[in-house]
Design an enzyme around this catalytic site. Structure first.
Site, PDB file in Angstrom:
ATOM      1  N   GLU A   1       0.836  -1.197   0.000  1.00  0.00           N
ATOM      2  CA  GLU A   1       0.000   0.000   0.000  1.00  0.00           C
ATOM      3  C   GLU A   1       0.877   1.256   0.000  1.00  0.00           C
ATOM      4  OE1 GLU A   1      -3.556   1.801   2.912  1.00  0.00           O
ATOM      5  OE2 GLU A   1      -2.307   0.119   3.546  1.00  0.00           O
TER       6      GLU A   1
ATOM      7  N   GLY B   1      23.891   7.050  26.525  1.00  0.00           N
ATOM      8  CA  GLY B   1      24.427   7.288  27.861  1.00  0.00           C
ATOM      9  C   GLY B   1      24.221   6.046  28.707  1.00  0.00           C
TER      10      GLY B   1
ATOM     11  N   LYS C   1       0.030  -9.289  16.185  1.00  0.00           N
ATOM     12  CA  LYS C   1      -0.821  -8.869  15.070  1.00  0.00           C
ATOM     13  C   LYS C   1      -0.684  -9.796  13.873  1.00  0.00           C
ATOM     14  CE  LYS C   1      -2.280  -4.870  12.398  1.00  0.00           C
ATOM     15  NZ  LYS C   1      -2.087  -3.429  12.150  1.00  0.00           N
TER      16      LYS C   1
ATOM     17  N   CYS D   1      -5.631  -3.075   1.871  1.00  0.00           N
ATOM     18  CA  CYS D   1      -5.517  -3.185   3.336  1.00  0.00           C
ATOM     19  C   CYS D   1      -6.862  -3.356   4.038  1.00  0.00           C
ATOM     20  CB  CYS D   1      -4.752  -1.983   3.897  1.00  0.00           C
ATOM     21  SG  CYS D   1      -4.042  -2.302   5.533  1.00  0.00           S
TER      22      CYS D   1
ATOM     23  N   LYS E   1      -9.203   2.562  -2.170  1.00  0.00           N
ATOM     24  CA  LYS E   1      -9.522   2.020  -0.849  1.00  0.00           C
ATOM     25  C   LYS E   1     -10.851   2.589  -0.365  1.00  0.00           C
ATOM     26  CE  LYS E   1      -7.246   1.361   3.673  1.00  0.00           C
ATOM     27  NZ  LYS E   1      -5.995   1.669   4.415  1.00  0.00           N
TER      28      LYS E   1
ATOM     29  N   TYR F   1      -8.494   4.761  13.760  1.00  0.00           N
ATOM     30  CA  TYR F   1      -8.292   4.318  15.133  1.00  0.00           C
ATOM     31  C   TYR F   1      -6.806   4.027  15.333  1.00  0.00           C
ATOM     32  CZ  TYR F   1      -8.527  -0.124  12.619  1.00  0.00           C
ATOM     33  OH  TYR F   1      -8.318  -1.133  11.714  1.00  0.00           O
TER      34      TYR F   1
END
Length: 644
Positions: free
Chosen positions: A43, A384, A204, A159, A123, A129
C-alpha cells in the site's frame, strides 16, 4: 497464476528511490526461473506509508503521479504491476455528499503495464483508530474491483478493505458500498490480492493470517497479501506477506521484519491442498533456486523466495544460486553505512523472531532503530550508559541495528554513581565492542549549585528540595550528551521505558533528551524479559549484575526506584490496564487492585502528561504507545480523583 509479492521497505517521500526498489524487484523476479504474471507491491509503495500531511500538498500529489508515469516507462515490457499510490480526486460525487470536506486524494492500487497507467482501485474503508487518521487525508473509494490478469479474474483489495468482516458496525458504515469483498465478488473473482501497510504490534501477524485465512474460506478463492516492511518514524512494519488456498491452508509465508520477494504459483480454486507445515517456505529452509523451480513445474501449489543476497560485499555478484536472502538488496542505498553494519547483528536463539514475544520485540526494535537512522541520514548513535538495565538494552539493540562501529557510549558519573555501575557499563561496552568513555558531571553540577545558591540555597538546605538537585544532575547529563551528539553529528538515543514515562519518573531536558525513544513502549518488566532474551543470543552479553541489581537512578545516596514507586511487577499490570486497556481506577480496583495503588497510579499517570507531550518519537510495539495512539489533554480535571 504466478505472483510476485514484493515485500518492500519504502522511505516516506523518497519517490525516486521507492520507484527504483519496485523496478529492481520486478527485474530480479523476471530474471528468475519463474516469471510472474502479476507483481503486487505494498500500500502506498510509491511514496511510503504513512505520508501524513504531505498528502495535503497539491504539488506533492503531482510529483507522485509523475513518479508513477516514470515507473510505468521503466517497467515497459515487464509483467503487470500493482503499485500503491495516492490518486487525485477529480470528481468527488457521492463522497462529496457523504464527506463534504473530503480530501484531494484516494488511497489507490494502480495497475502499471505496457508503459502506461491502467485501472485504479480506490480504498473504501479508511481507518482512523489507533495510529491511523486516513479520513483526514483520503476520500473513500467505491469498493474493490476485479481485474483480468492472464485470463483470470483477480479481486484487488487495499488493506482495510479485506478486514470488513471483523470491523465494528460503526466502522462498516463508513464504506460507500458495504463490504468491498462482496462488492467485487458480484463481478466474479477467482483470486484475491491485497496490498497493505499494516503496522506491527505484538501478536498482530497471527490476527492478520487468521483474517486472510477466513477471507479465503468465506469466498472459496485463494488469497495473496503483501505487507510493507521497515520503520517509518516510530511505526514499524513487519512484512509477513503470504498466500493461502481456498480452504485457508497456507501456500507460503514470507519472513517477517525483512525485505523479501515471494514468488507464488497460486493454485486454481479446485487444486488439492497440503498442510500448513508443508506449506511454510522460509529462506533458511531452501538453498537453491533450481530445487524450487523443479517443484514449481511439478506442482502449481509450491512457492519460492526470490534469491536476494543477505550480506554480500559490493564486489560479489547476485546469482540465482545464492542462498535465499532477505534484506537490503532491494532497498535503496543507505547513506553512510557500510555492508559490515548488515553483518553486525546477532541472531536470536530458538528459531528467530516468531518464537517468542521477546523475540518479536527485539526484531521490531532492531528494524525500527536501523531504519530511523538510515532514513534520517545519520551514521552514528550515542547512548548514555548508566550501568542500569534500560540503557544496557538500548545499547545492545543499537549494536544489533547498526554495528559496533556506529555506536558510542558514555558513562557520566556523579558523586552518587556506584563503582558497580561504572564497572558494569564499561564491561557491557567492552563486550559489545563499542567506543566507551567515562566522564564526570560533578564540576558541572557544582557550577549550577553556585549559580543557583542565592535562590535555592545549597543542596540539602531546603526541606524537600532533593528532586530539584536530582533533576539538575539529570539535566547536566542531558546537556553533555547532546553536545557530544551535536559535535559528532550523531543521534542521541533516549533510554526511558514505558513504566517510567507513564508515571513521570523521568526528567524533562535530562534523561528524556534525545532523538528517538527506543524502548518507550516496553514496560519495565518487559525490559528485563528482553534483556534475558538478548543474553541467550551469542555475542550479546549484558552483565548479570545489571539484570539482578535493584533499579536505581543513583541521584542521591543509596537511592532505589522502590523508594518512590511500587515494585514494577505490581505497578506494571495496573498501568497497562489503564493505558492499553482504557480502564478507570474503579475498574482496576474491581479487578483486585488495592484502591490506594489504583488511584495513586492514576494520579501519577495524569500528572505526567506534560512530559509525554515532549517525548521524542517512540518506536511502537503496542496498540497504545505514548505516541499517535495516545491523545490525552495536558490540562484536564479527573472525576475519578473526586470520586475517590
Amino acid at each position: 497464476m504466478n505472483l510476485l509479492l514484493a515485500q518492500l521497505n519504502p522511505r516516506v517521500g523518497d519517490l525516486g528511490a521507492n520507484c527504483d526498489s519496485i523496478s529492481a524487484a520486478v527485474d530480479q523476479a523476471c530474471r528468475g526461473r519463474v516469471r510472474p504474471d502479476l507483481v503486487v507491491c505494498p500500500e502506498l509503495s510509491i511514496c511510503g506509508y504513512p505520508p501524513r500531511d504531505l498528502l495535503l500538498n497539491q504539488g506533492w500529489l503531482d510529483a507522485c503521479e509523475d513518479a508513477l508515469e516514470a515507473l510505468a516507462q521503466s517497467l515497459r515490457g515487464g509483467p503487470p504491476v500493482l503499485v500503491g499510490a495516492p490518486s487525485r480526486v477529480e470528481c468527488r460525487g457521492d463522497a462529496a455528499e457523504r464527506y463534504p470536506r473530503s480530501p484531494l486524494a484516494y488511497n489507490s492500487a494502480v495497475l502499471v503495464h505496457n508503459g502506461a497507467l491502467g485501472a485504479r482501485i480506490h480504498k473504501s474503508l479508511l481507518p482512523e483508530y489507533d495510529v491511523f487518521d486516513e479520513t483526514r487525508y483520503f476520500a473513500p473509494g467505491r469498493g474493490a474491483r476485479a481485474l483480468n490478469i492472464s485470463g483470470a479474474s483477480v479481486g484487488v483489495l487495499v488493506c482495510e478493505d479485506a478486514w470488513y468482516a471483523t470491523l465494528p458496525a460503526a466502522l462498516k458504515d463508513r464504506s460507500l458500498d458495504g463490504d468491498p469483498v462482496s462488492h467485487a465478488s458480484c463481478h466474479g473473482v477467482s483470486y484475491w490480492v491485497c496490498m497493505s501497510a499494516s503496522p506491527f504490534f505484538a501478536g498482530k501477524h497471527q490476527h492478520r493470517r487468521s483474517l486472510y485465512r477466513s477471507l479465503a474460506q468465506r469466498t472459496g478463492c485463494p488469497v495473496a497479501w503483501v505487507n510493507q516492511v521497515g520503520g517509518n518514524d516510530g511505526l514499524i512494519f513487519d512484512g509477513g506477506s503470504g498466500a493461502c488456498r481456498k480452504d485457508g491452508s497456507f501456500i507460503a509465508l514470507a519472513p517477517r521484519f525483512e525485505t523479501s520477494g515471494l514468488v507464488i504459483a497460486l493454485p486454481s480454486p479446485t487444486a488439492a491442498t497440503v498442510s500448513e507445515g508443508e506449506a511454510r517456505m522460509r529462506g533458511t529452509q531452501r538453498t537453491r533456486l533450481e530445487a524450487t523451480g523443479r517443484e514449481l513445474s511439478e506442482s502449481m501449489s509450491c512457492a519460492t523466495l526470490v534469491p536476494v543476497a543477505n550480506s554480500l560485499t559490493r564486489d560479489e555478484e547476485v546469482r540465482p544460486e545464492v542462498a535465499w536472502g532477505t534484506r537490503s538488496v532491494w532497498d535503496p542505498p543507505q547513506p553512510g553505512l557500510e555492508p559490515a553494519a548488515e553483518r553486525a547483528t546477532c541472531s536470536l536463539d530458538e528459531g528467530g523472531a516468531e518464537n517468542s514475544l521477546e523475540g518479536e520485540y527485539i526484531a521490531a526494535l532492531t528494524l525500527g532503530l536501523r531504519d530511523f537512522c538510515h532514513k534520517t541520514g545519520f551514521k552514528q548513535v550515542l547512548v548514555g550508559l548508566s550501568g542500569g538495565i534500560d540503557s544496557a538494552v538500548v545499547a545492545v539493540l543499537a549494536v544489533r541495528a547498526l554495528g559496533p562501529e556506529h555506536v558510542r557510549t558514555f558513562m557520566l558519573k556523579s558523586a552518587f554513581t556506584s563503582s558497580a555501575s561504572i564497572e558494569d557499563a564499561a564491561g557491557l561496552a567492552q563486550a559489545l565492542g563499542v567506543a566507551h568513555e567515562t566522564l564526570s558531571i560533578e564540576r558541572a553540577c557544582d557550577a549550577f549549585a553556585q549559580t543557583l545558591q542565592p535562590w535555592l540555597g545549597a543542596p540539602g538546605e531546603a526541606a524537600g528540595d532533593d528532586v530539584t538537585w536530582e533533576n539538575i544532575q539529570a539535566r547536566c547529563r542531558g546537556v553533555i550528551l547532546m553536545a557530544l551528539a551535536n559535535r559528532n553529528r550523531a543521534l542521541l538515543l533516549t533510554t526511558g521505558n514505558k513504566s517510567e514515562i507513564a508515571v513521570g519518573y523521568c526528567t524533562l531536558y535530562g534523561d528524556m533528551s534525545g532523538a528517538l525513544a527506543v524502548i518507550a513502549d516496553l514496560w519495565k518488566t518487559e525490559v528485563y524479559a528482553v534483556a534475558r532474551a538478548l543474553n541467550r543470543a551469542p555475542g550479546c552479553p549484558i552483565p548479570e549484575r545489571i539484570i539482578t541489581r535493584p533499579p536505581s537512578a543513583e541521584l542521591r545516596p543509596d537511592q532505589k526506584d522502590s523508594d518512590s514507586l511500587p515494585d514494577y511487577a505490581v505497578l506494571d499490570p495496573v498501568l497497562r490496564s489503564m493505558v492499553e486497556g482504557y480502564a478507570s481506577p474503579g475498574e482496576v480496583v474491581k479487578a483486585g487492585c488495592s484502591p490506594e495503588l489504583a488511584y495513586r497510579a492514576y494520579a501519577l499517570l495524569c500528572g505526567a502528561e506534560h512530559k509525554r507531550h515532549q517525548l521524542p518519537p517512540a518506536l511502537v510495539l503496542s496498540q497504545r504507545a505514548f505516541d499517535r495512539a495516545w491523545r490525552v489533554p495536558i490540562a484536564v480535571g479527573s472525576p475519578f480523583e473526586r470520586a475517590h
